[in-house]
Design an enzyme around this catalytic site. Structure first.
Site, short mmCIF file in Angstrom:
data_model
loop_
_atom_site.label_atom_id
_atom_site.label_comp_id
_atom_site.label_asym_id
_atom_site.label_seq_id
_atom_site.Cartn_x
_atom_site.Cartn_y
_atom_site.Cartn_z
N MET A 36 7.96 1.64 11.40
CA MET A 36 8.73 0.77 12.30
C MET A 36 8.58 -0.69 11.85
O MET A 36 8.78 -1.62 12.63
CB MET A 36 8.25 0.94 13.74
N HIS B 209 0.06 0.84 6.45
CA HIS B 209 1.34 1.30 5.88
C HIS B 209 1.28 1.29 4.35
O HIS B 209 1.78 2.20 3.70
CB HIS B 209 2.48 0.38 6.31
P1 AMP Z 1 4.35 2.72 12.68
O1 AMP Z 1 5.08 1.68 11.88
O2 AMP Z 1 3.32 2.17 13.58
O3 AMP Z 1 5.28 3.71 13.33
O4 AMP Z 1 3.52 3.56 11.63
C1 AMP Z 1 4.13 4.14 10.51
C2 AMP Z 1 3.17 5.05 9.83
O5 AMP Z 1 2.02 4.31 9.44
C3 AMP Z 1 2.66 6.18 10.75
O6 AMP Z 1 2.59 7.39 10.00
C4 AMP Z 1 1.30 5.70 11.16
O7 AMP Z 1 0.41 6.75 11.47
C5 AMP Z 1 0.86 4.97 9.91
N1 AMP Z 1 -0.19 4.01 10.21
C6 AMP Z 1 -0.18 3.01 11.14
N2 AMP Z 1 -1.37 2.37 11.17
C7 AMP Z 1 -2.16 2.98 10.25
C8 AMP Z 1 -3.50 2.80 9.80
N3 AMP Z 1 -4.29 1.85 10.33
N4 AMP Z 1 -3.98 3.62 8.85
C9 AMP Z 1 -3.21 4.59 8.30
N5 AMP Z 1 -1.93 4.82 8.68
C10 AMP Z 1 -1.41 4.03 9.63
#
Ligand code: AMP
Length: 287
Positions: A24, A31
């Site tokens: 997102m 990420h």
């Molecule tokens: P989001 O943009 O928050 O929807 O996250 C996108 C992807 O990044 C999802 O698969 C999350 O699980 C992953 N993600 C977010 N924060 C972390 C983190 N601290 N460590 C590893 N993966 C992450």
């Protein structure tokens, strides 16, 4: 790196093994680690960037979700992304769309119980990304432990020919799980937020000492961080995110904490190989 807005354009650019990293935006080192893993495993790395309104149950949370396209594009380029898929709302949800995806059971507890409709939104957008972009591999973080179970289950149940790859959780040097929402924490909030990882690490220590009982582990998280107001602390199976009383199969211990208006989640994973339990607390960035 090419930035496209349509499913068709993104699909046409995929050559060889295509690896998808759904995001997102508001990219951080969590990420980036997913993108690096995709870069290692795929010929074409596609990153989707779409703030999905269906998974926000609260309009104000959606409105204030951090957005910085230029910054995201710079980081994506540096991480070796080939294609950024940044659809407009009408591409993702054309007028008249009705279909929703529900992963019963897997989406019911923990986050599902506290954020009604959240996983329906996640499952629907991920299904659309997998169906519309047809990646061979898709990468998701262990940060969102239950989401990983939901996505793995839906891909299998809907016979989508993709391999879902769970990636290690990335933490700040002090242990706080990286999250786009951390920008909303002030110094005081950050101290409270550290009770989340601190409590989970205390429970992880017990697992390394041989404890397997969910009740004891959940109690340890609360005992180690008595000031923290947890929404839930739960031991659950990795396969279907179902609450369990004991680590007798791969599990995770997940918790959610509200710090003022900021809601944070975190998890530690317990992987089981040949009866041995291995604790995955994620990886801390160096100072
Ligand atoms: P989001 O943009 O928050 O929807 O996250 C996108 C992807 O990044 C999802 O698969 C999350 O699980 C992953 N993600 C977010 N924060 C972390 C983190 N601290 N460590 C590893 N993966 C992450």
């Amino acid at each position: 790196m090419v930035v496209v807005e349509s499913f068709r354009a993104a699909r046409n650019l995929g050559e060889g093994v295509v690896g998808l990293v759904p995001t997102m935006g508001s990219l951080h080192a969590g990420h980036i680690s997913l993108l690096e893993e995709a870069r290692r495993g795929a010929d074409t790395v596609v990153m989707s960037l779409f703030v999905n309104p269906l998974q926000f149950e609260d309009d104000s949370d959606l409105a204030r979700y951090p957005r910085d396209l230029q910054h995201d594009l710079t980081l994506a380029y540096e991480a070796g992304v080939d294609v950024v898929f940044a659809p407009a709302m009408e591409e993702m949800y054309p007028p008249g769309h009705r279909t929703r995806v529900n992963v019963h059971g897997t989406a019911d507890h923990m986050e599902g119980a506290h954020r009604p409709g959240h996983f329906e939104g996640v499952a629907t957008v991920v299904t659309k990304l997998l169906a519309g972009l047809r990646p061979n591999l898709a990468f998701f973080g262990r940060k969102d432990a239950q989401q990983l179970s939901v996505v793995t289950r839906l891909a299998s149940d809907l016979s989508i020919p993709v391999e879902i790859i769970g990636c290690q959780l990335i933490r700040e040097p002090d242990g706080l799980a990286l999250s786009s929402r951390n920008v909303f924490l002030d110094d005081e909030g950050r101290k409270i937020a550290l009770g989340l990882s601190g409590g989970l690490f205390a429970a992880a220590d017990l697992v390394e000492e041989g404890v397997r009982s969910g009740g004891i582990l959940e109690g340890e998280v609360r005992r180690a961080s008595p000031e923290a107001q947890f929404e839930y602390v739960r031991l659950a199976t990795q396969e279907d995110a179902l609450p369990t009383e004991e680590i007798s199969e791969p599990c995770f211990l997940a918790a959610a904490l509200r710090v003022g208006s900021v809601r944070l989640i975190d998890a530690v994973f317990f992987d089981v190989t040949d009866g041995d339990v291995h604790v995955d607390r994620g990886r801390r960035l160096e100072t």
